[in-house]
Design an enzyme around this catalytic site. Structure first.
Site, PDB file in Angstrom:
ATOM      1  CE  LYS A  21     -16.012  54.688   1.627  1.00 25.12           C
ATOM      2  NZ  LYS A  21     -16.263  54.092   0.314  1.00 25.12           N
ATOM      3  CG  ASP A 144     -12.406  57.214   0.977  1.00 27.02           C
ATOM      4  OD1 ASP A 144     -12.717  58.141   0.199  1.00 27.02           O
ATOM      5  OD2 ASP A 144     -12.620  56.009   0.736  1.00 27.02           O
TER       6      ASP A 144
HETATM    7  O1  C5P Z   1      -6.094  58.183  -1.678  1.00 28.71           O
HETATM    8  P1  C5P Z   1      -5.993  56.700  -1.610  1.00 28.71           P
HETATM    9  O2  C5P Z   1      -4.636  56.240  -1.170  1.00 28.71           O
HETATM   10  O3  C5P Z   1      -7.089  56.063  -0.840  1.00 28.71           O
HETATM   11  O4  C5P Z   1      -6.177  56.190  -3.095  1.00 28.71           O
HETATM   12  C1  C5P Z   1      -5.835  54.899  -3.513  1.00 28.71           C
HETATM   13  C2  C5P Z   1      -5.658  54.907  -5.027  1.00 28.71           C
HETATM   14  O5  C5P Z   1      -6.910  55.132  -5.664  1.00 28.71           O
HETATM   15  C3  C5P Z   1      -4.763  56.018  -5.517  1.00 28.71           C
HETATM   16  O6  C5P Z   1      -3.418  55.608  -5.547  1.00 28.71           O
HETATM   17  C4  C5P Z   1      -5.295  56.285  -6.899  1.00 28.71           C
HETATM   18  O7  C5P Z   1      -4.770  55.338  -7.818  1.00 28.71           O
HETATM   19  C5  C5P Z   1      -6.763  55.995  -6.761  1.00 28.71           C
HETATM   20  N1  C5P Z   1      -7.562  57.220  -6.540  1.00 28.71           N
HETATM   21  C6  C5P Z   1      -7.826  58.059  -7.614  1.00 28.71           C
HETATM   22  N2  C5P Z   1      -8.590  59.178  -7.414  1.00 28.71           N
HETATM   23  C7  C5P Z   1      -9.102  59.459  -6.203  1.00 28.71           C
HETATM   24  C8  C5P Z   1      -8.857  58.603  -5.101  1.00 28.71           C
HETATM   25  C9  C5P Z   1      -8.086  57.497  -5.312  1.00 28.71           C
HETATM   26  O8  C5P Z   1      -7.374  57.824  -8.733  1.00 28.71           O
HETATM   27  N3  C5P Z   1      -9.861  60.540  -6.037  1.00 28.71           N
END
Ligand code: C5P
Length: 299
Positions: A21, A144
């Site tokens: 993406k 995502d």
């Molecule tokens: O959700 P995911 O595990 O992909 O996110 C990785 C990191 O990115 C999270 O631990 C967080 O620190 C940050 N993040 C965030 N806000 C989001 C998505 C991700 O702060 N909306």
């Protein structure tokens, strides 16, 4: 066609594509109580994709053609474990991944693979989990992941897990460059942590694009926005020369993919995108096209 594994009836094999993406817009509205950031983004699936094959097995096993890929570091194994916990029966599977989307590149490859695992094992194991339940599981895996259950073009909100499908974008071609540069561990978290209040926007870039797409409007260079553009240049100092290389190869504008470090240019002409790709040497480069919903989902 079914095949018995122990006492369990499974489908004999499933193959799924897992697309990458880009974020056409990616805005951070603010920091949340849970430590995440509230985002508003238009996400777009593209044809650079991994391919996952699922077949019955005594236990869960994972293989990947990319040296250095480790199941335990990937959302893929967590996705499979999560789905296994939804089954009351003893089931196994062999999951083989042909990896084309570079790791930790801002293109969502691991999240897309995880979504494919949810879909693939749901079919292989005949779990018949409803789309809503798959979306809940996907949201537990990563912000995502839910987007990749639907592909196409979508507005994403919340952490990224709230997905609203948008009209199919007119076909565009991309030259994508994924520089071979060192990423910090937990790259996405690092990029988010580097944002300051001045980087937050109220969502207007995204809202304008959503309205524009709703009226069959064409993308313009100004339609795109990525909150990480500023901090990415601090975290990845080599990006500036990579952008220059893309401009020199014929790209009019160069955009950051997600939290980087991939860069892309967007074209209505395949020939121009090909020319940009041809002009880039020394870094991994991919020609891709935008996808409508379901264009790569097949089994
Ligand atoms: O959700 P995911 O595990 O992909 O996110 C990785 C990191 O990115 C999270 O631990 C967080 O620190 C940050 N993040 C965030 N806000 C989001 C998505 C991700 O702060 N909306």
């Amino acid at each position: 066609m079914g095949e018995a594994v122990g006492s369990v009836q499974t489908v004999s094999a499933v193959t799924l594509f897992a697309p990458a993406k880009i974020n056409l817009t990616l805005e951070v509205l603010g920091r949340r109580q849970d430590g995440y950031h509230e985002i508003r983004s238009v996400m777009q699936a593209v044809s650079l994709c991994d391919c996952l094959s699922f077949s019955p097995g005594e236990s869960l096993s994972f293989g990947c053609d990319l040296p250095g890929w480790k199941a335990e570091k990937s959302l893929v194994s967590r996705a499979a474990a999560l789905l296994l916990s939804e089954s009351s029966r003893r089931v196994g599977a062999s999951v083989e991944i042909k990896k084309n989307i570079p790791l930790a590149s801002g293109l969502g490859g691991d999240a897309s693979d995880a979504a494919a695992v949810l879909r693939g094992l749901n079919v292989l194991w005949r779990l018949n989990l409803a789309p809503g339940r798959l979306r809940e599981l996907a949201a537990q895996l990563g912000s995502d992941v839910p987007f990749f259950l639907g592909s196409g073009t979508a507005l994403t909100q919340g952490r990224g897990e709230k997905v609203i499908p948008l009209p199919v974008l007119a076909k565009h071609w991309l030259a994508i460059m994924t520089p071979k540069i060192t990423r910090p561990p937990e790259k996405t978290a690092v990029l988010y942590a580097r944002l300051s209040v001045a980087d937050y926007t109220p969502g207007g870039h995204t809202d304008a694009l959503v309205v524009h797409l709703g009226h069959d409007g064409d993308l313009t260079a100004d339609s795109l926005y990525n909150v990480f553009e500023r901090v990415a240049d601090d975290v990845f100092p080599e990006l500036a020369s990579c952008r220059q290389a893309m401009l020199a190869a014929g790209a009019e504008r160069v955009y950051l993919a997600g939290a980087g470090p991939s860069l892309f240019s967007l074209h209505t002409s395949r020939a121009v995108a090909e020319e940009v790709c041809r002009g880039l040497v020394g870094q991994p480069v991919f020609l891709a096209e935008t996808l409508g919903s379901g264009e790569l989902g097949g089994e």
